[in-house]
Design a protein around this motif. Structure first.
Motif, PDB file in Angstrom:
ATOM      1  N   PHE A   4     -17.371   3.151   6.580  1.00 12.31           N
ATOM      2  CA  PHE A   4     -15.957   2.805   6.715  1.00 12.31           C
ATOM      3  C   PHE A   4     -15.091   3.760   5.909  1.00 12.31           C
ATOM      4  N   LEU A   5     -15.472   4.018   4.657  1.00  9.17           N
ATOM      5  CA  LEU A   5     -14.680   4.918   3.821  1.00  9.17           C
ATOM      6  C   LEU A   5     -14.738   6.347   4.346  1.00  9.17           C
ATOM      7  N   GLY A   6     -15.887   6.738   4.890  1.00  4.74           N
ATOM      8  CA  GLY A   6     -15.989   8.063   5.489  1.00  4.74           C
ATOM      9  C   GLY A   6     -15.099   8.206   6.712  1.00  4.74           C
ATOM     10  N   LEU A   7     -15.057   7.169   7.540  1.00  8.95           N
ATOM     11  CA  LEU A   7     -14.176   7.204   8.701  1.00  8.95           C
ATOM     12  C   LEU A   7     -12.709   7.213   8.283  1.00  8.95           C
ATOM     13  N   MET A   8     -12.387   6.456   7.232  1.00 16.19           N
ATOM     14  CA  MET A   8     -11.020   6.481   6.717  1.00 16.19           C
ATOM     15  C   MET A   8     -10.668   7.877   6.215  1.00 16.19           C
ATOM     16  N   PHE A   9     -11.621   8.529   5.555  1.00 14.44           N
ATOM     17  CA  PHE A   9     -11.386   9.872   5.042  1.00 14.44           C
ATOM     18  C   PHE A   9     -11.135  10.842   6.183  1.00 14.44           C
ATOM     19  N   ALA A  16      -1.901   8.827   9.085  1.00  9.06           N
ATOM     20  CA  ALA A  16      -0.812   8.961   8.115  1.00  9.06           C
ATOM     21  C   ALA A  16       0.189  10.011   8.579  1.00  9.06           C
ATOM     22  N   GLY A  17      -0.304  11.104   9.136  1.00 11.41           N
ATOM     23  CA  GLY A  17       0.597  12.127   9.665  1.00 11.41           C
ATOM     24  C   GLY A  17       1.432  11.603  10.823  1.00 11.41           C
ATOM     25  N   GLY A  18       0.783  10.851  11.731  1.00 16.72           N
ATOM     26  CA  GLY A  18       1.514  10.253  12.846  1.00 16.72           C
ATOM     27  C   GLY A  18       2.562   9.263  12.375  1.00 16.72           C
ATOM     28  N   ALA A  19       2.203   8.449  11.377  1.00 19.66           N
ATOM     29  CA  ALA A  19       3.159   7.483  10.839  1.00 19.66           C
ATOM     30  C   ALA A  19       4.317   8.187  10.141  1.00 19.66           C
ATOM     31  N   LEU A  20       4.024   9.306   9.479  1.00 18.52           N
ATOM     32  CA  LEU A  20       5.093  10.060   8.828  1.00 18.52           C
ATOM     33  C   LEU A  20       6.031  10.680   9.860  1.00 18.52           C
ATOM     34  N   VAL A  21       5.478  11.179  10.966  1.00 19.24           N
ATOM     35  CA  VAL A  21       6.314  11.705  12.044  1.00 19.24           C
ATOM     36  C   VAL A  21       7.169  10.591  12.642  1.00 19.24           C
ATOM     37  N   ALA A  64       3.133   5.371   4.019  1.00 15.66           N
ATOM     38  CA  ALA A  64       2.659   5.427   2.637  1.00 15.66           C
ATOM     39  C   ALA A  64       1.356   4.669   2.465  1.00 15.66           C
ATOM     40  N   LEU A  65       1.221   3.516   3.113  1.00 17.05           N
ATOM     41  CA  LEU A  65      -0.016   2.745   3.037  1.00 17.05           C
ATOM     42  C   LEU A  65      -1.182   3.531   3.630  1.00 17.05           C
ATOM     43  N   LEU A  66      -0.981   4.154   4.776  1.00 18.30           N
ATOM     44  CA  LEU A  66      -2.045   4.957   5.378  1.00 18.30           C
ATOM     45  C   LEU A  66      -2.394   6.161   4.509  1.00 18.30           C
ATOM     46  N   GLY A 124      15.477   6.096  -3.442  1.00 21.02           N
ATOM     47  CA  GLY A 124      15.946   6.139  -2.076  1.00 21.02           C
ATOM     48  C   GLY A 124      16.247   4.770  -1.486  1.00 21.02           C
ATOM     49  N   ARG A 125      16.173   3.721  -2.288  1.00 25.72           N
ATOM     50  CA  ARG A 125      16.409   2.336  -1.885  1.00 25.72           C
ATOM     51  C   ARG A 125      15.443   1.873  -0.798  1.00 25.72           C
ATOM     52  N   CYS A 126      14.232   2.406  -0.795  1.00 27.33           N
ATOM     53  CA  CYS A 126      13.189   1.972   0.138  1.00 27.33           C
ATOM     54  C   CYS A 126      12.339   0.932  -0.598  1.00 27.33           C
ATOM     55  N   TRP A 127      12.820  -0.297  -0.630  1.00 25.08           N
ATOM     56  CA  TRP A 127      12.209  -1.326  -1.466  1.00 25.08           C
ATOM     57  C   TRP A 127      10.820  -1.716  -0.975  1.00 25.08           C
ATOM     58  N   ILE A 128      10.604  -1.768   0.318  1.00 24.66           N
ATOM     59  CA  ILE A 128       9.281  -2.131   0.836  1.00 24.66           C
ATOM     60  C   ILE A 128       8.277  -1.042   0.500  1.00 24.66           C
ATOM     61  N   THR A 129       8.659   0.196   0.669  1.00 22.71           N
ATOM     62  CA  THR A 129       7.781   1.315   0.336  1.00 22.71           C
ATOM     63  C   THR A 129       7.469   1.324  -1.157  1.00 22.71           C
ATOM     64  N   ALA A 130       8.459   1.072  -1.980  1.00 25.71           N
ATOM     65  CA  ALA A 130       8.228   1.024  -3.424  1.00 25.71           C
ATOM     66  C   ALA A 130       7.256  -0.094  -3.774  1.00 25.71           C
ATOM     67  N   GLY A 131       7.390  -1.237  -3.126  1.00 24.12           N
ATOM     68  CA  GLY A 131       6.463  -2.341  -3.371  1.00 24.12           C
ATOM     69  C   GLY A 131       5.051  -2.011  -2.952  1.00 24.12           C
ATOM     70  N   VAL A 132       4.895  -1.336  -1.822  1.00 23.87           N
ATOM     71  CA  VAL A 132       3.551  -0.930  -1.377  1.00 23.87           C
ATOM     72  C   VAL A 132       2.938   0.021  -2.385  1.00 23.87           C
ATOM     73  N   GLN A 133       3.708   0.982  -2.851  1.00 25.62           N
ATOM     74  CA  GLN A 133       3.164   1.976  -3.777  1.00 25.62           C
ATOM     75  C   GLN A 133       2.771   1.368  -5.116  1.00 25.62           C
ATOM     76  N   VAL A 134       3.544   0.416  -5.591  1.00 31.51           N
ATOM     77  CA  VAL A 134       3.242  -0.172  -6.895  1.00 31.51           C
ATOM     78  C   VAL A 134       2.110  -1.198  -6.805  1.00 31.51           C
ATOM     79  N   CYS A 135       1.779  -1.645  -5.603  1.00 31.74           N
ATOM     80  CA  CYS A 135       0.683  -2.610  -5.440  1.00 31.74           C
ATOM     81  C   CYS A 135      -0.639  -1.946  -5.082  1.00 31.74           C
ATOM     82  N   VAL A 136      -0.634  -1.005  -4.170  1.00 29.80           N
ATOM     83  CA  VAL A 136      -1.882  -0.464  -3.628  1.00 29.80           C
ATOM     84  C   VAL A 136      -2.553   0.511  -4.599  1.00 29.80           C
ATOM     85  N   LEU A 137      -1.852   1.528  -5.042  1.00 32.46           N
ATOM     86  CA  LEU A 137      -2.499   2.580  -5.832  1.00 32.46           C
ATOM     87  C   LEU A 137      -2.964   2.133  -7.218  1.00 32.46           C
ATOM     88  N   PRO A 138      -2.203   1.337  -7.985  1.00 33.71           N
ATOM     89  CA  PRO A 138      -2.752   0.880  -9.259  1.00 33.71           C
ATOM     90  C   PRO A 138      -3.991  -0.004  -9.094  1.00 33.71           C
TER      91      PRO A 138
END
Length: 152
Positions: A4-9, A16-21, A64-66, A124-138
């Motif tokens: 699973f982790l290999g497939l995610m890698f 993530a690139g598609g979501a960023l586009v 950001a999550l991807l 940038g006032r992206c509150w949902i993105t900020a919440g994802v970043q402060v929850c997932v990576l730590p």
């Protein structure tokens, strides 16, 4: 689990690139729309985004999550090649003599990435993105920091 982790890698970078586009397209579509509410106190207008800006925030949070999943899976996949000794990883192979500081470096990089991206999203006032970043990576840094290694 390693499959699973290999497939995610291997595949999450494309997702993530598609979501960023998609986030960039959403931003281009909402660019002419109002970015701040017109009614209410100045604090409410600053903190509560308009519906168009909220759509951009949601798409950016998914991107950001991807990207976070790709970053964490990359750290685990590279660490499973002779550094981490967790039972669920199977036999990790030869011990890497250069990997002594790998775990500490990964934990530090994940924490630094979390706080930098949180700060940028909050500015940038992206509150949902900020919440994802402060929850997932730590939490991911804590999880990787709990792994047994050959060196401790």
């Amino acid at each position: 689990m390693m499959l699973f982790l290999g497939l995610m890698f291997m595949g999450a970078w494309a997702a993530a690139g598609g979501a960023l586009v998609y986030s960039a397209i959403t931003l281009a579509r909402v660019w002419p729309a109002d970015w701040m509410r017109r009614a209410g106190s100045p604090a409410v207008r600053l903190l509560m985004p308009t519906p168009a800006y909220l759509r951009f925030d949601k798409s950016l949070a998914v991107a950001a999550l991807l990207a976070d999943l790709w970053l964490v899976s990359t750290a685990v996949v590279f660490g499973s090649d002779g550094i981490f000794t967790e039972d669920w990883m199977g036999y990790p192979g030869m011990m890497d003599p250069n990997g002594q500081g790998y775990q500490a470096g990964v934990v530090s990089a994940l924490r630094a990435t979390a706080w930098w991206t949180f700060g940028i999203a909050a500015l940038g006032r992206c509150w949902i993105t900020a919440g994802v970043q402060v929850c997932v990576l730590p939490l991911a840094a804590w999880w990787i920091g709990s792994f047994d290694t050959y060196y401790n």
